[in-house]
Design an enzyme around this catalytic site. Sequence first.
Site, PDB file in Angstrom:
ATOM      1  N   LEU A 271       0.809  -1.003   0.000  1.00 51.89           N
ATOM      2  CA  LEU A 271       0.058  -0.013   0.065  1.00 51.89           C
ATOM      3  C   LEU A 271       0.956   1.242  -0.146  1.00 51.89           C
ATOM      4  O   LEU A 271       1.898   1.239   0.749  1.00 51.89           O
ATOM      5  CB  LEU A 271      -0.818  -0.130   1.082  1.00 51.89           C
ATOM      6  N   SER A 272       0.695   2.304  -0.825  1.00 54.18           N
ATOM      7  CA  SER A 272       1.449   3.655  -0.956  1.00 54.18           C
ATOM      8  C   SER A 272       2.702   3.344  -1.245  1.00 54.18           C
ATOM      9  O   SER A 272       3.141   2.677  -2.424  1.00 54.18           O
ATOM     10  CB  SER A 272       1.167   4.298   0.197  1.00 54.18           C
ATOM     11  N   ASN A 273       3.663   3.600  -0.346  1.00 53.70           N
ATOM     12  CA  ASN A 273       5.031   3.331  -0.750  1.00 53.70           C
ATOM     13  C   ASN A 273       5.284   1.897  -0.873  1.00 53.70           C
ATOM     14  O   ASN A 273       6.244   1.362  -1.704  1.00 53.70           O
ATOM     15  CB  ASN A 273       6.060   3.743   0.315  1.00 53.70           C
ATOM     16  N   GLY A 275       3.039  -0.262  -1.927  1.00 53.48           N
ATOM     17  CA  GLY A 275       2.420  -0.377  -3.423  1.00 53.48           C
ATOM     18  C   GLY A 275       3.505  -0.291  -4.563  1.00 53.48           C
ATOM     19  O   GLY A 275       3.618  -1.122  -5.545  1.00 53.48           O
ATOM     20  N   VAL A 296      -1.865  -1.208  -3.935  1.00 53.83           N
ATOM     21  CA  VAL A 296      -2.929  -0.249  -3.537  1.00 53.83           C
ATOM     22  C   VAL A 296      -2.336   0.882  -3.681  1.00 53.83           C
ATOM     23  O   VAL A 296      -1.406   1.367  -2.808  1.00 53.83           O
ATOM     24  CB  VAL A 296      -3.429  -0.696  -2.296  1.00 53.83           C
TER      25      VAL A 296
END
Length: 597
Positions: A271-273, A275, A296
């Site tokens: 998720l985020s970094n 991801g 994500v």
Amino acid sequence: MFKFILAVGLAGALLAGCQQSESPQQETSLSGLDLTIRTTEHRAEDDLLSAGLGIEGLSSAAPEPSDPAEPTAAELRRLAIYKSWTGIQSFTPAGGLGGLLSDVPSVPGREFHAFVTVGDAVHPSRMLVQLPDDFDAERPCLVVAPASGSRGVYGAIALVGPWALPAGCAVAYTDKGAGTDFFDYATDTGVALDGTREARGAGPLGFEPEAMPEDGDSDAVALRHVHSGDHPEADWGRHVLRAAEFGLQVLSMTLDGDYSQANTRILAAGLSNGGGAVLRAAELDDAGLLDAVVAVSPNVSAPEARPLFDYATAAALYQPCLLADLDAVGDMPLGNPALAAMGRVRCASLVRAGLIDEPEADAARARLVESGFEDAALSQSAVNVALGLWRAIAASYASAYLQRGSFDMPCGYAYRASEATAAQRHGWWAMHSGVGPAEGIELGDAAGSGQDRQFDGLMCLRELWSGDSEDARQLRQAVEATRATAELPDDKPVIVIHGRDDGLIPVALSSRPWVEQAQSAGGNVVFWEIERAQHFDALLGAPGVAGQYVPLLPYGWRALEQLGELLDGSGALGEDRVIDPDPAPAGEPLRWSDLGL
């Protein structure tokens, strides 16, 4: 849909107020691994998925150590798991509590912690394998989970744990060389393998920078991501692949088998970094280590796309001015008319600097639209400004890119903990997000002056992107080292999920260009773009936010399940989708039927 939602009758394991005892633990060097591995057992009232807190404990206040100024390793672990969950999951009706999120089961098993050096880094990263007792040795499965943001090693537990652990999959976590192994110069201590603070030289530490110079500030704090000098972001894909290898090694040594990519299903999700890290890993995976990937809201920079440091420094300067528009700020999540005065000050600063011609929100908006921001992303401006996100990101990443330490951060910035309590210092590993001011740590700015004290420092950071100084050239080179290729080496299935209203990692600057280029290059990639979804699930219960957005985590859970079915031969990857969910009214629990799946 998932065991953790459907499970019932686990009340004994879900009592949040139970007394926690130290888990059995040992440190050993497993045969074949040149690593010291800390092994702990987690059963009964101290499980893998929630440290015994269950849904009741996770939706309550943080558990208190018996002595906050001297917490035990087990208490710190429980706090770290609590914070990793609540930092990205909203335990409110808007986040699904009482609806799609009805339970978090107890999953007994063991954990294996190690410091692992990746590539030519000077400092180690922290890796962790969770091995459930009901691991299916006949159909072995491993999920690799890099932390979101710069969080600690448990930072992806809310994304992968609910699907993987109850299904009998092992999980290999990595903090990807960022994390919360902070070094405290005031006490000259770092973080040991068990999460407790330990003096320099007393044993292996997660991060041990050089000694403080004679003229150094003893209140300084060194953050692994910001001050290590290793440029971890350039190697985040390699961290994911190394965590997969570490997971296979632990399984082989612990279960007396030969676990490899040939006989073990390996998925990666972030998720985020995190991801962005799994997408970079997929690009680098020439050996076919990973079978499938879920990303994500990924922080990923496709070729020719504007990278985070570029749009973050632009947003740090211009977005506060957007709040000068009283009508607009009142409609924004976390919007408050009181922010308008600050917005007017920033607009005036921009005019004086020659960046806009008139002190109006529309003038600043035009600059951001030129930078690639869409209206949906700009609707989150009050969130980013009120939480100080752009400033913390820009100052921290600039230091990482220029490989600076605690005492020579660029543009006069410094992380200090002059007012931090002993309890806060001992809790940093468990409670901090890895970057930014929090838990008694402040981000100071020596350049600050006048009514708009942050403006000069932000201008300096922007010059590091747009200028022609030696530092600017070095920083842009470091940013290029983080650039994705959008080229996948095989037919690996990838699902990318992003909210259209993401204001921190705008979809138009990250997922959308990466997916377009990956698909053009023949990548087996599908894209779920979610209407009425932004970056921070944890904010969904906030006043003025509830009822407007849906969380992204359930889409990540569903994507993992869909990839599992695909690899089993019972499902398909599907097509690109624009998903139109229906957020539950404020105060009512979100249900699966509301998500548009």
